[in-house]
Design a protein around this motif. Structure first.
Motif, PDB file in Angstrom:
ATOM      1  N   LEU A  62       0.798  -1.219   0.000  1.00 23.34           N
ATOM      2  CA  LEU A  62       0.000   0.000   0.000  1.00 23.34           C
ATOM      3  C   LEU A  62       0.834   1.273   0.000  1.00 23.34           C
ATOM      4  O   LEU A  62       0.270   2.366  -0.033  1.00 23.34           O
ATOM      5  N   ALA A  63       2.153   1.128   0.047  1.00 17.96           N
ATOM      6  CA  ALA A  63       3.047   2.287   0.115  1.00 17.96           C
ATOM      7  C   ALA A  63       2.696   3.158   1.323  1.00 17.96           C
ATOM      8  O   ALA A  63       2.550   4.373   1.211  1.00 17.96           O
ATOM      9  N   ARG A  64       2.572   2.514   2.478  1.00 11.22           N
ATOM     10  CA  ARG A  64       2.184   3.194   3.716  1.00 11.22           C
ATOM     11  C   ARG A  64       3.193   2.920   4.824  1.00 11.22           C
ATOM     12  O   ARG A  64       3.080   1.928   5.538  1.00 11.22           O
ATOM     13  N   PRO A  65       4.175   3.802   5.012  1.00  9.10           N
ATOM     14  CA  PRO A  65       5.168   3.614   6.074  1.00  9.10           C
ATOM     15  C   PRO A  65       4.569   3.543   7.474  1.00  9.10           C
ATOM     16  O   PRO A  65       5.174   2.963   8.367  1.00  9.10           O
ATOM     17  N   VAL A  66       3.385   4.102   7.679  1.00  7.85           N
ATOM     18  CA  VAL A  66       2.754   4.029   8.996  1.00  7.85           C
ATOM     19  C   VAL A  66       2.576   2.569   9.419  1.00  7.85           C
ATOM     20  O   VAL A  66       2.617   2.253  10.617  1.00  7.85           O
ATOM     21  N   LEU A  67       2.435   1.671   8.459  1.00 11.50           N
ATOM     22  CA  LEU A  67       2.269   0.266   8.803  1.00 11.50           C
ATOM     23  C   LEU A  67       3.588  -0.357   9.270  1.00 11.50           C
ATOM     24  O   LEU A  67       3.571  -1.323  10.036  1.00 11.50           O
ATOM     25  N   PHE A  68       4.719   0.193   8.856  1.00 10.28           N
ATOM     26  CA  PHE A  68       6.008  -0.289   9.378  1.00 10.28           C
ATOM     27  C   PHE A  68       6.126   0.086  10.857  1.00 10.28           C
ATOM     28  O   PHE A  68       6.585  -0.711  11.671  1.00 10.28           O
ATOM     29  N   VAL A  69       5.695   1.292  11.170  1.00 12.13           N
ATOM     30  CA  VAL A  69       5.697   1.750  12.561  1.00 12.13           C
ATOM     31  C   VAL A  69       4.716   0.894  13.378  1.00 12.13           C
ATOM     32  O   VAL A  69       5.024   0.481  14.500  1.00 12.13           O
ATOM     33  N   ALA A  70       3.554   0.608  12.809  1.00 14.36           N
ATOM     34  CA  ALA A  70       2.564  -0.222  13.500  1.00 14.36           C
ATOM     35  C   ALA A  70       3.123  -1.613  13.769  1.00 14.36           C
ATOM     36  O   ALA A  70       2.927  -2.163  14.860  1.00 14.36           O
ATOM     37  N   ALA A  71       3.814  -2.183  12.798  1.00 15.46           N
ATOM     38  CA  ALA A  71       4.404  -3.523  12.982  1.00 15.46           C
ATOM     39  C   ALA A  71       5.455  -3.495  14.088  1.00 15.46           C
ATOM     40  O   ALA A  71       5.517  -4.411  14.918  1.00 15.46           O
ATOM     41  N   ALA A  72       6.266  -2.457  14.122  1.00 13.11           N
ATOM     42  CA  ALA A  72       7.294  -2.340  15.166  1.00 13.11           C
ATOM     43  C   ALA A  72       6.647  -2.197  16.543  1.00 13.11           C
ATOM     44  O   ALA A  72       7.084  -2.830  17.513  1.00 13.11           O
ATOM     45  N   ALA A  73       5.597  -1.386  16.639  1.00 16.88           N
ATOM     46  CA  ALA A  73       4.898  -1.210  17.913  1.00 16.88           C
ATOM     47  C   ALA A  73       4.236  -2.523  18.342  1.00 16.88           C
ATOM     48  O   ALA A  73       4.244  -2.881  19.531  1.00 16.88           O
ATOM     49  N   TYR A  74       3.693  -3.245  17.386  1.00 13.86           N
ATOM     50  CA  TYR A  74       3.058  -4.546  17.651  1.00 13.86           C
ATOM     51  C   TYR A  74       4.082  -5.521  18.237  1.00 13.86           C
ATOM     52  O   TYR A  74       3.837  -6.157  19.261  1.00 13.86           O
ATOM     53  N   VAL A  75       5.236  -5.626  17.598  1.00 17.73           N
ATOM     54  CA  VAL A  75       6.274  -6.551  18.073  1.00 17.73           C
ATOM     55  C   VAL A  75       6.784  -6.125  19.447  1.00 17.73           C
ATOM     56  O   VAL A  75       6.947  -6.968  20.343  1.00 17.73           O
ATOM     57  N   ALA A  76       7.026  -4.847  19.647  1.00 18.82           N
ATOM     58  CA  ALA A  76       7.520  -4.374  20.945  1.00 18.82           C
ATOM     59  C   ALA A  76       6.516  -4.667  22.061  1.00 18.82           C
ATOM     60  O   ALA A  76       6.888  -5.139  23.142  1.00 18.82           O
TER      61      ALA A  76
END
Length: 173
Positions: A112-126
């Motif tokens: 989707l070309a949405r970097p916010v989802l990379f941040v969401a994935a990192a927050a999810y893992v943390a």
């Protein structure tokens, strides 16, 4: 727990766990999975994203099936397994459902070309790393004792092993 009850509990938890984490959450963050203009369109990134989504979903579904068939329960604490699940992806990493769900979210970010989802994935893992360390691992240690201790010592939590772990031929008591 019988297979039907385990399958039903797992199906409900699938919708409430990975369904929200990799479905509803990213949809809310992207306006309904709308493609963004946040990243340049690169076919290679789209292909990688699609591969991550497909592979992640496959791992999650297979892990849920293992909980029903091998563990005779579900991933939810409300209907836990009667046996420690150490097959399939669990031979490579202790938290394959979390790793795979994060991979799905990253894949969605690429598609989707949405970097916010990379941040969401990192927050999810943390967040889940903290929950796993503080709640899940102590509960599994109490429940399965030496068998879980041996498994935990042999299989990493978040980064897969190079080769799959093979459980001992006889259960550890």
């Amino acid at each position: 727990m019988g297979r039907r009850a385990a399958a039903l509990a797992s199906a409900v938890f699938f919708l409430l766990g990975p369904g929200l984490e990799a479905g509803a959450g990213p949809a809310l963050l992207t306006g309904g999975f709308a493609r963004g203009d946040d990243l340049p369109v690169q076919p290679a990134w789209s292909v990688l994203g699609a591969l991550l989504v497909c592979a992640g979903l496959l791992v999650v579904v297979r892990a849920f099936v293992a909980f029903v068939l091998e563990g005779r329960g579900s991933p939810t604490p409300a209907a836990p397994t009667g046996a420690l699940v150490v097959s399939g992806a669990y031979r490579w990493v202790r938290n394959p459902m979390y790793v795979a769900t994060a991979a799905v979210v990253v894949g969605e970010g690429l598609l989707l070309a949405r970097p916010v989802l990379f941040v969401a994935a990192a927050a999810y893992v943390a967040t889940l790393a903290l929950v796993t360390r503080r709640i899940e691992e102590p509960a599994l240690a109490r429940r399965f004792g030496p068998a879980y201790a041996e498994y935990r010592a042999a299989v990493p939590g978040w980064w897969p092993r190079r080769r799959p772990w093979s459980p001992p031929a006889t259960p550890v008591d």
